[in-house]
Design an enzyme around this catalytic site. Structure first.
Site, PDB file in Angstrom:
ATOM      1  N   GLY A 105      22.894  46.232   1.815  1.00  0.00           N
ATOM      2  CA  GLY A 105      22.143  47.242   1.073  1.00  0.00           C
ATOM      3  C   GLY A 105      23.069  48.063   0.188  1.00  0.00           C
ATOM      4  CE1 TYR A 113      26.930  55.666  11.930  1.00  0.00           C
ATOM      5  CE2 TYR A 113      25.610  57.627  12.334  1.00  0.00           C
ATOM      6  CZ  TYR A 113      26.244  56.766  11.464  1.00  0.00           C
ATOM      7  OH  TYR A 113      26.183  57.015  10.109  1.00  0.00           O
ATOM      8  N   GLY A 154      32.230  49.016   8.968  1.00  0.00           N
ATOM      9  CA  GLY A 154      33.126  48.135   9.720  1.00  0.00           C
ATOM     10  C   GLY A 154      32.342  47.016  10.383  1.00  0.00           C
TER      11      GLY A 154
HETATM   12  N1  LIG Z   1      29.849  55.425   5.442  1.00  0.00           N
HETATM   13  C1  LIG Z   1      28.613  55.605   4.993  1.00  0.00           C
HETATM   14  O1  LIG Z   1      28.232  56.672   4.517  1.00  0.00           O
HETATM   15  C2  LIG Z   1      27.667  54.447   5.057  1.00  0.00           C
HETATM   16  C3  LIG Z   1      26.436  54.499   4.407  1.00  0.00           C
HETATM   17  C4  LIG Z   1      25.617  53.364   4.440  1.00  0.00           C
HETATM   18  C5  LIG Z   1      26.024  52.251   5.153  1.00  0.00           C
HETATM   19  N2  LIG Z   1      27.194  52.278   5.817  1.00  0.00           N
HETATM   20  C6  LIG Z   1      27.708  51.108   6.555  1.00  0.00           C
HETATM   21  O2  LIG Z   1      27.811  50.057   5.617  1.00  0.00           O
HETATM   22  C7  LIG Z   1      27.658  48.818   6.275  1.00  0.00           C
HETATM   23  C8  LIG Z   1      26.546  48.044   5.570  1.00  0.00           C
HETATM   24  O3  LIG Z   1      25.319  48.750   5.725  1.00  0.00           O
HETATM   25  P1  LIG Z   1      24.006  48.199   5.009  1.00  0.00           P
HETATM   26  O4  LIG Z   1      22.845  48.979   5.428  1.00  0.00           O
HETATM   27  O5  LIG Z   1      24.302  48.085   3.565  1.00  0.00           O
HETATM   28  O6  LIG Z   1      23.980  46.749   5.665  1.00  0.00           O
HETATM   29  P2  LIG Z   1      22.879  45.594   5.640  1.00  0.00           P
HETATM   30  O7  LIG Z   1      22.061  45.702   4.412  1.00  0.00           O
HETATM   31  O8  LIG Z   1      22.210  45.570   6.965  1.00  0.00           O
HETATM   32  O9  LIG Z   1      23.806  44.301   5.525  1.00  0.00           O
HETATM   33  C9  LIG Z   1      24.780  44.028   6.483  1.00  0.00           C
HETATM   34  C10 LIG Z   1      25.937  43.378   5.755  1.00  0.00           C
HETATM   35  O10 LIG Z   1      27.023  43.228   6.636  1.00  0.00           O
HETATM   36  C11 LIG Z   1      27.521  41.885   6.530  1.00  0.00           C
HETATM   37  N3  LIG Z   1      28.120  41.510   7.793  1.00  0.00           N
HETATM   38  C12 LIG Z   1      27.570  41.570   9.013  1.00  0.00           C
HETATM   39  N4  LIG Z   1      28.447  41.182   9.944  1.00  0.00           N
HETATM   40  C13 LIG Z   1      29.578  40.861   9.283  1.00  0.00           C
HETATM   41  C14 LIG Z   1      30.856  40.371   9.687  1.00  0.00           C
HETATM   42  N5  LIG Z   1      31.131  40.150  10.971  1.00  0.00           N
HETATM   43  N6  LIG Z   1      31.770  40.145   8.737  1.00  0.00           N
HETATM   44  C15 LIG Z   1      31.494  40.368   7.432  1.00  0.00           C
HETATM   45  N7  LIG Z   1      30.311  40.821   6.989  1.00  0.00           N
HETATM   46  C16 LIG Z   1      29.365  41.064   7.910  1.00  0.00           C
HETATM   47  C17 LIG Z   1      26.289  41.081   6.190  1.00  0.00           C
HETATM   48  O11 LIG Z   1      26.699  39.880   5.615  1.00  0.00           O
HETATM   49  P3  LIG Z   1      25.957  38.477   5.932  1.00  0.00           P
HETATM   50  O12 LIG Z   1      24.761  38.431   5.013  1.00  0.00           O
HETATM   51  O13 LIG Z   1      27.009  37.514   5.596  1.00  0.00           O
HETATM   52  O14 LIG Z   1      25.562  38.499   7.383  1.00  0.00           O
HETATM   53  C18 LIG Z   1      25.615  42.013   5.192  1.00  0.00           C
HETATM   54  O15 LIG Z   1      26.229  41.909   3.939  1.00  0.00           O
HETATM   55  C19 LIG Z   1      27.328  49.171   7.727  1.00  0.00           C
HETATM   56  O16 LIG Z   1      28.525  49.144   8.462  1.00  0.00           O
HETATM   57  C20 LIG Z   1      26.804  50.583   7.630  1.00  0.00           C
HETATM   58  O17 LIG Z   1      26.934  51.301   8.829  1.00  0.00           O
HETATM   59  C21 LIG Z   1      28.026  53.342   5.784  1.00  0.00           C
END
Ligand SMILES: NC(=O)c1ccc[n+]([C@@H]2O[C@H](COP(=O)([O-])OP(=O)(O)OC[C@H]3O[C@@H](n4cnc5c(N)ncnc54)[C@H](OP(=O)(O)O)[C@@H]3O)[C@@H](O)[C@H]2O)c1
Length: 374
Positions: free
Chosen positions: A194, A93, A286
């Site tokens: 989320g 990270y 990603g």
């Molecule tokens: N840049 C920022 O400020 C920020 C803020 C918040 C979150 N994020 C990032 O956003 C992403 C999602 O976070 P979250 O907390 O919302 O996640 P989450 O609720 O834990 O859900 C994970 C998601 O990723 C999908 N996924 C996992 N592996 C995958 C793959 N190989 N190919 C396609 N989809 C895949 C899952 O789909 P399935 O149900 O199909 O497994 C699910 O929709 C993470 O990368 C997180 O680090 C970034």
């Protein structure tokens, strides 16, 4: 310190045997729970990350420091396990704490005690971290007053525990990149994440249509129904992005001005193909761990803008502007009270079951955020 020790399930599973995280169990208010990373005597970050073995994950109990004049004692109530927490444990990270470190970047707590010079917070207030890296997988902590910001305690606990990262990210991405009017369209992948669920709901509250891309799965119909009940205009499989059905879909809604990419790889390239001329794709995650490839034609003939967003950076940039974060949280809490923004589907897990929760959080198609109840 007391507690139990053992191999770190999350690190072992992810073949990252280099890092050890420690979860500590609170036994009384003056002792607290932490999730910390240990090394075998290494001192620098490079040494820590290149050190070969000897990392463990365990629950422990630790003494809390006394509450200083400008500090507060916080009893953590609930903290989710987000992908960024796992990336931190993996050492991949953007923010890596000095080791040993406490895990968890998000969560809600209740103020138990305030120092003599604390003005803005009172015992009983709910608070969330202002920044990442606080270490929320613990039962209590003494913090500087400015490390946290208060939240109203008339919203559901799970909404409060999951408000500071994903809904804020969704809110900013829908506000800061394209001027979106009611009737406009946004396309996003990882729509059941989320962030994705927050995007669907905030967009729906603003009259913005969403095209939501999810991975195929055995319970796809159930997932589609759930996302539509939240306000999703369309829910499609990744494969559909490459099919003729998209042309039919765009007879019913305008091409998107904004694409939100939490996946990368082919999925991101496909989102770009459907953007309208001059539209933006914002990459915030990603999950596929693959780079984003931008077709030359999308740049030349459609002049798309390819950008990134990190909510932690947004909070840091606006750290001196109290109204910016407060205003966003107020708007989000108002949506929550109106029933327009619900917490993502969550599984509440006791702290003692942290290994199971970490394991589940790393499985595909989980469709439920693991939340440690502290
Ligand atoms: N840049 C920022 O400020 C920020 C803020 C918040 C979150 N994020 C990032 O956003 C992403 C999602 O976070 P979250 O907390 O919302 O996640 P989450 O609720 O834990 O859900 C994970 C998601 O990723 C999908 N996924 C996992 N592996 C995958 C793959 N190989 N190919 C396609 N989809 C895949 C899952 O789909 P399935 O149900 O199909 O497994 C699910 O929709 C993470 O990368 C997180 O680090 C970034």
């Amino acid at each position: 310190m007391v507690g139990f020790t053992g191999s770190c399930f999350v690190c072992f599973k992810m073949k990252v045997s280099r890092i050890a995280w420690l979860l500590c169990k609170r036994t009384e208010v003056r002792r607290h729970t932490v999730c910390r990373t240990f090394t075998s005597g290494s001192t620098t970050r490079q040494q820590q990350l290149s050190s070969a073995r000897g990392r463990i994950c365990r629950l422990e109990s630790m003494e809390l420091p006394s509450v200083g004049a400008k500090s507060v004692l916080v009893k953590l109530l609930a903290a989710p396990i987000n992908p960024s927490d796992i990336n931190m444990i993996q050492g991949s990270y953007a923010i890596l704490p000095d080791l040993p470190a406490v895990g968890g970047n998000e969560g809600v707590g209740q103020i138990l005690e305030v120092g003599s010079q604390v003005k803005a917070l009172r015992p009983g207030d709910w608070v969330i971290p202002r920044d990442a890296g606080l270490g929320t997988w613990r039962t209590a902590v003494v913090l500087a007053e400015n490390d946290v910001i208060s939240l109203p305690n008339d919203i559901p606990l799970l909404s409060a525990a999951t408000l500071g990262v994903n809904p804020c990210t969704a809110f900013r991405m829908l506000s800061d990149f394209e001027e979106l009017k009611p009737g406009d369209t946004v396309i996003q992948n990882a729509a059941n994440s989320g962030v994705g669920q927050a995007v669907i709901q905030i967009a729906a509250a603003r009259g913005i249509q969403t095209i939501n891309v999810v991975r195929d799965r055995p319970d796809l119909t159930q997932l589609i129904d759930r996302l539509k009940a939240m306000g999703a205009s369309h829910v499609i499989k990744e494969e559909t992005l490459r099919r003729h059905e998209m042309k039919e879909l765009f007879k019913t809604c305008p091409r998107p001005k904004l694409a939100l990419n939490g996946v990368g790889g082919k999925s991101a390239t496909e989102l770009l193909r459907h953007l309208q001329v001059g539209g933006s794709m914002v990459t915030y995650g990603g999950m596929a761990k693959q780079p984003v490839t931008v077709p030359v034609s999308a740049l030349i003939f459609k002049n798309v803008k390819v950008k990134g967003f990190w909510v932690t950076q947004w909070k840091r940039t606006h750290s001196q502007d109290e109204g910016a974060l407060r205003g966003m949280l107020d708007e989000l809490c108002s949506l929550i009270r109106q029933g327009k923004l619900t917490a993502p589907a969550c599984s509440e897990v006791g702290l003692q079951d942290f290994r199971k929760a970490l394991d589940t959080a790393m499985q595909p198609f989980t469709s439920a955020k693991q939340v440690l109840v502290l």
